[in-house]
Structure formats: structure tokens, C-alpha cells
Design a protein around this motif. Structure first.
Motif, PDB file in Angstrom:
ATOM      1  N   ASP A   4      10.402  51.648  11.980  1.00 15.45           N
ATOM      2  CA  ASP A   4       9.567  51.607  10.787  1.00 15.45           C
ATOM      3  C   ASP A   4       9.544  52.934  10.045  1.00 15.45           C
ATOM      4  OD1 ASP A   4       8.214  53.040  12.689  1.00 15.45           O
ATOM      5  OD2 ASP A   4       6.246  52.178  12.260  1.00 15.45           O
ATOM      6  N   LEU A   5      10.544  53.772  10.225  1.00 12.54           N
ATOM      7  CA  LEU A   5      10.526  55.103   9.607  1.00 12.54           C
ATOM      8  C   LEU A   5      11.814  55.373   8.843  1.00 12.54           C
ATOM      9  CD1 LEU A   5       9.091  58.358  10.997  1.00 12.54           C
ATOM     10  CD2 LEU A   5      11.430  58.382  10.121  1.00 12.54           C
ATOM     11  N   VAL A   6      11.650  55.908   7.644  1.00 15.76           N
ATOM     12  CA  VAL A   6      12.768  56.348   6.811  1.00 15.76           C
ATOM     13  C   VAL A   6      12.557  57.826   6.496  1.00 15.76           C
ATOM     14  CG1 VAL A   6      13.865  56.136   4.535  1.00 15.76           C
ATOM     15  CG2 VAL A   6      13.185  54.083   5.799  1.00 15.76           C
ATOM     16  N   VAL A   7      13.605  58.609   6.593  1.00 14.56           N
ATOM     17  CA  VAL A   7      13.538  60.022   6.207  1.00 14.56           C
ATOM     18  C   VAL A   7      13.854  60.141   4.717  1.00 14.56           C
ATOM     19  CG1 VAL A   7      14.727  62.249   6.384  1.00 14.56           C
ATOM     20  CG2 VAL A   7      14.037  61.027   8.454  1.00 14.56           C
ATOM     21  N   ILE A   8      13.021  60.876   3.984  1.00 14.61           N
ATOM     22  CA  ILE A   8      13.305  61.217   2.591  1.00 14.61           C
ATOM     23  C   ILE A   8      13.337  62.734   2.482  1.00 14.61           C
ATOM     24  CG2 ILE A   8      12.464  61.187   0.217  1.00 14.61           C
ATOM     25  CD1 ILE A   8      11.381  58.446   0.620  1.00 14.61           C
ATOM     26  N   ARG A  67      18.673  67.831  11.430  1.00 15.50           N
ATOM     27  CA  ARG A  67      17.435  67.977  12.204  1.00 15.50           C
ATOM     28  C   ARG A  67      16.547  66.744  12.065  1.00 15.50           C
ATOM     29  NH1 ARG A  67      15.607  74.365  11.435  1.00 15.50           N
ATOM     30  NH2 ARG A  67      17.363  75.202  12.643  1.00 15.50           N
ATOM     31  N   ALA A  68      16.447  66.230  10.854  1.00 17.03           N
ATOM     32  CA  ALA A  68      15.595  65.070  10.617  1.00 17.03           C
ATOM     33  C   ALA A  68      16.110  63.846  11.378  1.00 17.03           C
ATOM     34  CB  ALA A  68      15.517  64.770   9.123  1.00 17.03           C
ATOM     35  N   ILE A  69      17.424  63.643  11.374  1.00 19.55           N
ATOM     36  CA  ILE A  69      18.002  62.491  12.072  1.00 19.55           C
ATOM     37  C   ILE A  69      17.777  62.614  13.576  1.00 19.55           C
ATOM     38  CG2 ILE A  69      20.150  61.282  12.608  1.00 19.55           C
ATOM     39  CD1 ILE A  69      21.130  62.182   9.786  1.00 19.55           C
ATOM     40  N   GLN A  70      17.998  63.814  14.115  1.00 19.20           N
ATOM     41  CA  GLN A  70      17.795  64.031  15.547  1.00 19.20           C
ATOM     42  C   GLN A  70      16.335  63.846  15.932  1.00 19.20           C
ATOM     43  OE1 GLN A  70      20.013  64.772  17.899  1.00 19.20           O
ATOM     44  NE2 GLN A  70      21.851  65.173  16.708  1.00 19.20           N
ATOM     45  N   GLU A  71      15.442  64.282  15.067  1.00 15.04           N
ATOM     46  CA  GLU A  71      14.016  64.267  15.381  1.00 15.04           C
ATOM     47  C   GLU A  71      13.407  62.870  15.285  1.00 15.04           C
ATOM     48  OE1 GLU A  71      10.489  66.704  16.311  1.00 15.04           O
ATOM     49  OE2 GLU A  71      12.659  66.871  16.553  1.00 15.04           O
ATOM     50  N   PHE A  72      13.836  62.090  14.278  1.00 13.29           N
ATOM     51  CA  PHE A  72      13.137  60.844  13.979  1.00 13.29           C
ATOM     52  C   PHE A  72      13.940  59.569  14.251  1.00 13.29           C
ATOM     53  CE2 PHE A  72      11.234  64.024  11.060  1.00 13.29           C
ATOM     54  CZ  PHE A  72       9.913  63.959  11.515  1.00 13.29           C
ATOM     55  N   SER A  73      15.261  59.669  14.452  1.00 17.97           N
ATOM     56  CA  SER A  73      16.104  58.474  14.608  1.00 17.97           C
ATOM     57  C   SER A  73      15.756  57.428  13.550  1.00 17.97           C
ATOM     58  CB  SER A  73      15.925  57.876  16.007  1.00 17.97           C
ATOM     59  OG  SER A  73      16.302  58.792  17.003  1.00 17.97           O
ATOM     60  N   PRO A  74      15.897  57.768  12.271  1.00 22.92           N
ATOM     61  CA  PRO A  74      15.369  56.904  11.212  1.00 22.92           C
ATOM     62  C   PRO A  74      16.234  55.676  10.947  1.00 22.92           C
ATOM     63  CG  PRO A  74      16.550  58.727  10.235  1.00 22.92           C
ATOM     64  CD  PRO A  74      16.543  58.973  11.720  1.00 22.92           C
ATOM     65  N   VAL A  75      15.623  54.711  10.259  1.00 26.00           N
ATOM     66  CA  VAL A  75      16.358  53.554   9.767  1.00 26.00           C
ATOM     67  C   VAL A  75      17.429  54.013   8.780  1.00 26.00           C
ATOM     68  CG1 VAL A  75      16.162  51.433   8.401  1.00 26.00           C
ATOM     69  CG2 VAL A  75      14.427  51.990  10.119  1.00 26.00           C
ATOM     70  N   ALA A  76      17.089  54.994   7.938  1.00 20.86           N
ATOM     71  CA  ALA A  76      18.029  55.527   6.951  1.00 20.86           C
ATOM     72  C   ALA A  76      17.510  56.876   6.477  1.00 20.86           C
ATOM     73  CB  ALA A  76      18.177  54.572   5.764  1.00 20.86           C
ATOM     74  N   VAL A  77      18.395  57.631   5.833  1.00 22.95           N
ATOM     75  CA  VAL A  77      18.042  58.902   5.196  1.00 22.95           C
ATOM     76  C   VAL A  77      18.273  58.756   3.698  1.00 22.95           C
ATOM     77  CG1 VAL A  77      18.536  61.373   5.015  1.00 22.95           C
ATOM     78  CG2 VAL A  77      18.703  60.230   7.234  1.00 22.95           C
ATOM     79  N   LEU A  78      17.243  59.042   2.900  1.00 23.02           N
ATOM     80  CA  LEU A  78      17.350  58.999   1.450  1.00 23.02           C
ATOM     81  C   LEU A  78      17.199  60.409   0.907  1.00 23.02           C
ATOM     82  CD1 LEU A  78      15.033  55.919   0.667  1.00 23.02           C
ATOM     83  CD2 LEU A  78      17.390  55.938   1.508  1.00 23.02           C
ATOM     84  N   PHE A  79      18.156  60.838   0.109  1.00 27.10           N
ATOM     85  CA  PHE A  79      18.008  62.124  -0.576  1.00 27.10           C
ATOM     86  C   PHE A  79      17.600  61.835  -2.015  1.00 27.10           C
ATOM     87  CE2 PHE A  79      18.604  66.258  -2.247  1.00 27.10           C
ATOM     88  CZ  PHE A  79      18.349  67.088  -1.175  1.00 27.10           C
ATOM     89  N   VAL A  80      16.478  62.401  -2.424  1.00 27.72           N
ATOM     90  CA  VAL A  80      15.820  62.002  -3.660  1.00 27.72           C
ATOM     91  C   VAL A  80      15.548  63.227  -4.517  1.00 27.72           C
ATOM     92  CG1 VAL A  80      13.789  60.851  -4.630  1.00 27.72           C
ATOM     93  CG2 VAL A  80      14.746  60.078  -2.448  1.00 27.72           C
TER      94      VAL A  80
END
Length: 387
Positions: A4-8, A67-80
Motif C-alpha cells: 500500500d505504499l508508493v514512493v514519490i 535508498r527509498a526503494i531499499q527502505e520501503f519496497s514500494p509498489v512504484a517510484v514516481l518522480f514528480v
């Protein structure tokens, strides 16, 4: 893995604030190396967002994205954030979602001129499909009262370099428009984030609001006017996309759970089909003609996973020998595989996470080899089930 988490991520504070205003209850989360994120939920939803600031440039963006991917294992990463338009296709305030990203500073300088040698990353198909669906629905934008027409979403290439482009007549500006004439926008972070996502097996989407035309008309006064508006439009589309991505992941999880055989289903199936037959099972016991299945049994134990990972090393070697993997990719793949094996052997609470992340990075490295990717998929799932 967080379902349930997405990195932005954003590069500028004005972009960060535009996303933060869309969040409810943001709480500071500190990475062990000191990088600060804020984790909150998109207002009115259960979709969690981990928001981070990278600062300018592809190199910084790549490090923070990793770092964000390693820390949170997100559904996806969005650069905004914001970007400059290269052509009149996208107007000020419009949103551009990248179909692919060019690292346009890859080149070779020769006697007869500079020759383009870009790296290119395509946006994951599923993410692109959701973005296109949202654009067609056209109900994502905030109220634009007083701001004229509603923003539109454009889909196309984005060019990422290391300098601010603000000219149509400079040598570099002409070179970019000549060699990357399908790029709708130009900016300075997308290549770094795309590379981090590729190496870690995380889907990445680049979403940019157009704040200038990169043609010599960019100025501080115009930036003060258009950057907040463009950033707000990009944030509105990105957070809506994040909600859709999480919703889709939840639907997939429910569907997989519905298809998974329970103990009752297995016992009924075996009772109906295996009378007077020989039955091979991986867990449970047989008494007389009745099969008892232990629903809590793990099909893949740590020792099994390590053995399968060791066997996968042979598949990597074969594909390398056949030319499907170049030398650098092969070496990196072996390193990630070794890391996953070591993590699986550990007797720690972190071994599942460590092994899963290593295998996801491996998946990114071998993405161009469908056979290897298919073999690896169940191992990624098994690593996530390690207790």
C-alpha cells in the motif's frame, strides 16, 4: 513487500510542497544514513506515500531513489516536478508522463561532430496503461478556477541531462532538438531515478508539469508564476496515479488469494480424484485413503531456496556463454545472486527483506531475458515467504 505504499520523489522544495499538500498525517521517517522522508496517506484514501527530496541532478536523484526503494519496497517510484517543454505540443501547465527517458548526455565526440549514444529506459507497461486510463477519464485535476483552461496530460519521451536548458539557438539546444526530436520535455533527474528503478526491479514513472519552454524565455519572474502551478498539476496527477497503482495491487492480491488452494479445497480435490490412486504431495500426510494437508506448511524452506538459487547460477552462466548477457550484466547478476544466497542462509528477522531486494535487483538486470525472468519469478516470491 509493502502493498500500500508508493514512493514519490521531487528535486525542488516547491515540488515537494505540492505533493505534501495532498497528504494527510505525514510523519518523518529517517533512513539510517540520515535521509529524511515523510510518510502519509493521500487524503481520502488508504494509499500511503513516502515523500522524499533528492535535490537537483541525476546522480543525487539516483542515490536517493535507491535508498527509498531499499527502505520501503514500494509498489512504484514516481518522480514528480516541473520541466521545460521542447516543442509546442505541451503547453504551460500541462503534465507530461514519460513513455521513456533519454539520458541525452551519453555521446561520443568525433572529428565530424558529437554523436548521440543515449541510454534509454521505458516506463513499465502496466504503469503506462494506468496513466493513459487516468488521462482519458480526465477527472484528476484540481479546481483550476482563475487559472484558465484545465491542464492536459501528454505522453512521450523526456530527455534528462545535467544542465538547465534555456535556449533554442545554443549549440547544445540545437543538438538536443535534432537528436531527440520526439522528446516533449527536458529536465535533470529522470535518468538517475530510472536507472535506480531498473537495477532494483521497481517500476518508475516520471511525471512533469511544464513550467517553461527551455527556449530563452525562462526567468525568475516566470518561474515564480508557473512553477507552483505546474508542480501542483503534476502532484495532482501523480497522487491520483499512486492511488490507482495501490488499488490495482490490492485487487491482484485478492485475486491471487481467491485462486490459492485452501486445505479444504485440496482435501476435497484429492478425495474426489485420487481414490485408489497414488498421490504425490509436498506437505501433509496420508492415512488410509485420506490425504491431510497442513495449510500452514511452507512449500519452500530456506535450504530449498538456497539450492534453487545455486541452480539459477548455472542458468546465468549458460545465458552468458550464449551471448544473452554481456560481461558487466553477468558479473552484476552473480553478485546480486550471491547476496541473495547469503541472506537466505541468515538466521535473522531481516533475511526475507534482504534476499527479496537482492532478487529484485537481479530481476532488473535480467529483464531483457524472458526465460531467466520467468525462472526467477517464483524465487522472488519464495524469498518473500521466508520467516
Amino acid at each position: 513487500m509493502a502493498k500500500d505504499l508508493v514512493v514519490i520523489l521531487t528535486a525542488l522544495n516547491v515540488e515537494y510542497q505540492a505533493v505534501r499538500r495532498k497528504l494527510a498525517g505525514p510523519q518523518v521517517h529517517r533512513h539510517k544514513r540520515g535521509t529524511l522522508f515523510e510518510v502519509g496517506t493521500v487524503q481520502g484514501t488508504s494509499c500511503r506515500i513516502a515523500l522524499g527530496l533528492t535535490n537537483k541532478g541525476n546522480h543525487s536523484a539516483a542515490v536517493i531513489a535507491e535508498r527509498a526503494i531499499q527502505e520501503f519496497s514500494p509498489v512504484a517510484v514516481l518522480f514528480v516536478g516541473v520541466a521545460g517543454a521542447l516543442w509546442d505540443t505541451a503547453r504551460l501547465g500541462d503534465v507530461v508522463m514519460a513513455t521513456h527517458v533519454y539520458a541525452y548526455h551519453g555521446a561520443t565526440s568525433e572529428d565530424d561532430g558529437t554523436k548521440a549514444r543515449p541510454r534509454v529506459w521505458e516506463t513499465a507497461h502496466g504503469v503506462s496503461q494506468l496513466g493513459s486510463h487516468l488521462a482519458r477519464a480526465n477527472d484528476w485535476a484540481d479546481d483550476t478556477s482563475g487559472h484558465g483552461r484545465a491542464p492536459q496530460v501528454r505522453f512521450g519521451a523526456i530527455a534528462a541531462g545535467e544542465v538547465v536548458q534555456n535556449s533554442k539557438i545554443s549549440a547544445e539546444a540545437r543538438w538536443i532538438r535534432q537528436h531527440y526530436n520526439d522528446a516533449l520535455a527536458i529536465e535533470m533527474e529522470a535518468a538517475g531515478v530510472a536507472q535506480a528503478g531498473h537495477l532494483n526491479g521497481a517500476p518508475v514513472a516520471i511525471i512533469r508539469g511544464i513550467s517553461d519552454r527551455a527556449d530563452g524565455t525562462k526567468s525568475s519572474a516566470n518561474d515564480r508564476n508557473w512553477q507552483p502551478r505546474a508542480a501542483a498539476n503534476a502532484a495532482a496527477f501523480a497522487t491520483r496515479l499512486a492511488v490507482e497503482l495501490v488499488g490495482e495491487r490490492e485487487q491482484i492480491a485478492v485475486s491471487e488469494a481467491d485462486r490459492a488452494p485452501t486445505a479444504d479445497r485440496l482435501e476435497e480435490h484429492v478425495s474426489n480424484t485420487a481414490h485408489n490412486s497414488t498421490v504425490g504431495i509436498m506437505a501433509g500426510s496420508v492415512r488410509g485413503s485420506t490425504v491431510y494437508v497442513n495449510a500452514d506448511a511452507k512449500v519452500t524452506r530456506p535450504a530449498d531456496l538456497v539450492a534453487e538459487l545455486d541452480a539459477f547460477r548455472g542458468h546465468l552462466k549458460r545465458h552468458h556463454a550464449e551471448g544473452a548477457l554481456d560481461e558487466d550484466t553477468y558479473r552484476e547478476a552473480l553478485a546480486e545472486l550471491g547476496f541473495a544466497c547469503r541472506a537466505a542462509r541468515e538466521n535473522t528477522a531481516e533475511r526475507s527483506k534482504r534476499a527479496t531486494m537482492a532478487l529484485k535487483r537481479l530481476r532488473g538486470l535480467i529483464a531483457d531475458c524472458p526465460e531467466l525472468a520467468a525462472m526467477l519469478a517464483p524465487l522472488v516470491v519464495a524469498a518473500g515467504d521466508l520467516s
